[in-house]
Design a protein around this motif. Structure first.
Motif, short mmCIF file in Angstrom:
data_model
loop_
_atom_site.label_atom_id
_atom_site.label_comp_id
_atom_site.label_asym_id
_atom_site.label_seq_id
_atom_site.Cartn_x
_atom_site.Cartn_y
_atom_site.Cartn_z
N SER A 1 -4.18 28.49 41.76
CA SER A 1 -4.46 28.94 40.39
C SER A 1 -5.33 30.18 40.38
CB SER A 1 -5.13 27.80 39.60
OG SER A 1 -4.33 26.65 39.59
N LEU A 2 -4.95 31.14 41.17
CA LEU A 2 -5.77 32.35 41.31
C LEU A 2 -5.83 33.15 40.02
CD1 LEU A 2 -4.71 33.28 44.90
CD2 LEU A 2 -7.07 33.04 44.14
N LYS A 3 -7.00 33.76 39.81
CA LYS A 3 -7.26 34.55 38.61
C LYS A 3 -7.60 35.99 39.02
CE LYS A 3 -9.44 30.51 36.44
NZ LYS A 3 -10.68 30.00 35.80
N PRO A 4 -7.41 36.94 38.13
CA PRO A 4 -7.78 38.32 38.46
C PRO A 4 -9.23 38.44 38.92
CG PRO A 4 -6.43 38.29 36.50
CD PRO A 4 -6.72 36.85 36.83
N GLU A 5 -10.11 37.63 38.38
CA GLU A 5 -11.52 37.71 38.77
C GLU A 5 -11.79 37.18 40.17
OE1 GLU A 5 -10.27 36.37 35.95
OE2 GLU A 5 -11.40 34.56 35.34
N ASP A 6 -10.78 36.61 40.82
CA ASP A 6 -10.92 36.21 42.21
C ASP A 6 -10.69 37.38 43.17
OD1 ASP A 6 -9.25 33.18 41.33
OD2 ASP A 6 -11.39 33.43 41.72
N THR A 7 -10.27 38.52 42.62
CA THR A 7 -10.04 39.70 43.44
C THR A 7 -11.33 40.14 44.11
OG1 THR A 7 -8.21 40.47 42.07
CG2 THR A 7 -9.37 42.12 43.39
N ALA A 8 -11.29 40.25 45.44
CA ALA A 8 -12.47 40.62 46.20
C ALA A 8 -12.09 40.71 47.68
CB ALA A 8 -13.58 39.58 46.03
N VAL A 9 -13.02 41.20 48.47
CA VAL A 9 -12.90 41.08 49.92
C VAL A 9 -13.56 39.76 50.31
CG1 VAL A 9 -13.46 42.05 52.18
CG2 VAL A 9 -12.93 43.57 50.24
N TYR A 10 -12.82 38.94 51.03
CA TYR A 10 -13.31 37.63 51.43
C TYR A 10 -13.76 37.68 52.89
CZ TYR A 10 -11.73 35.49 47.12
OH TYR A 10 -11.58 35.15 45.79
N TYR A 11 -14.97 37.19 53.12
CA TYR A 11 -15.58 37.22 54.45
C TYR A 11 -15.82 35.79 54.95
CZ TYR A 11 -16.69 42.09 53.37
OH TYR A 11 -16.62 43.42 53.04
N CYS A 12 -15.52 35.60 56.21
CA CYS A 12 -15.79 34.31 56.85
C CYS A 12 -17.16 34.36 57.52
CB CYS A 12 -14.71 34.03 57.89
SG CYS A 12 -14.95 32.51 58.83
N ASN A 13 -17.89 33.28 57.39
CA ASN A 13 -19.20 33.16 58.02
C ASN A 13 -19.22 31.95 58.95
OD1 ASN A 13 -22.02 31.48 57.62
ND2 ASN A 13 -22.35 33.65 58.01
N VAL A 14 -19.76 32.18 60.14
CA VAL A 14 -19.93 31.11 61.12
C VAL A 14 -21.42 30.98 61.41
CG1 VAL A 14 -19.47 30.38 63.48
CG2 VAL A 14 -17.67 31.46 62.13
N HIS A 15 -21.97 29.80 61.20
CA HIS A 15 -23.41 29.58 61.34
C HIS A 15 -23.67 28.65 62.51
CE1 HIS A 15 -27.57 29.19 60.06
NE2 HIS A 15 -27.46 27.88 60.21
N LEU A 16 -24.48 29.14 63.45
CA LEU A 16 -24.83 28.36 64.62
C LEU A 16 -26.32 28.04 64.59
CD1 LEU A 16 -22.97 30.33 67.44
CD2 LEU A 16 -22.09 28.53 65.96
N GLU A 17 -26.68 26.81 64.90
CA GLU A 17 -28.07 26.42 65.01
C GLU A 17 -28.33 26.02 66.45
OE1 GLU A 17 -28.98 23.51 62.03
OE2 GLU A 17 -28.53 24.85 60.38
#
Length: 119
Positions: free
Chosen positions: A84-100
């Motif tokens: 159900s994507l909307k125009p306001e979802d337009t963006a560059v999407y970045y993946c984050n990996v968090h290590l502890e």
């Protein structure tokens, strides 16, 4: 070193769906949290969804009920199913990996993948 590579972005019409994938590789013993962030032109980067090593999830209010985050620990991969994507979802999407680690906390980012929602 850890490498993070996203895929799956593209152009989709409003109401459509996309699935993003993100694979982490390198010197990884185990990954704590994985997440997706996005940044639209002129706006700050914001959290879209995150998932812990125990599969607890967290979503931005704007995507709840439309987006689903999941992960495959054996493959060090995280997915974002976007419906159900909307125009306001337009963006560059970045993946984050968090290590502890014992030596500290570390965050690794992918290069980003463009998602454009437009008719």
């Amino acid at each position: 070193q850890v490498q993070v590579v996203e895929s799956g972005g593209g152009l989709v019409q409003p109401g459509g769906s996309l699935r993003l994938s993100c694979a982490a590789s390198g010197s990884i013993f185990s990954i704590d949290a994985m997440g997706w962030y996005r940044q639209a032109p002129g706006k700050q980067r914001e959290l879209v969804a995150a998932i812990s090593s125990g599969a607890s999830t967290n979503y931005a209010d704007s995507v709840k009920g439309r987006f689903t985050i999941s992960r495959d620990n054996a493959k060090n991969t995280v997915y974002l199913q976007m419906n159900s994507l909307k125009p306001e979802d337009t963006a560059v999407y970045y993946c984050n990996v968090h290590l502890e680690l014992a030596s500290g906390n570390y965050d690794y980012w992918g290069q980003g993948t463009q998602v454009t929602v437009s008719s």
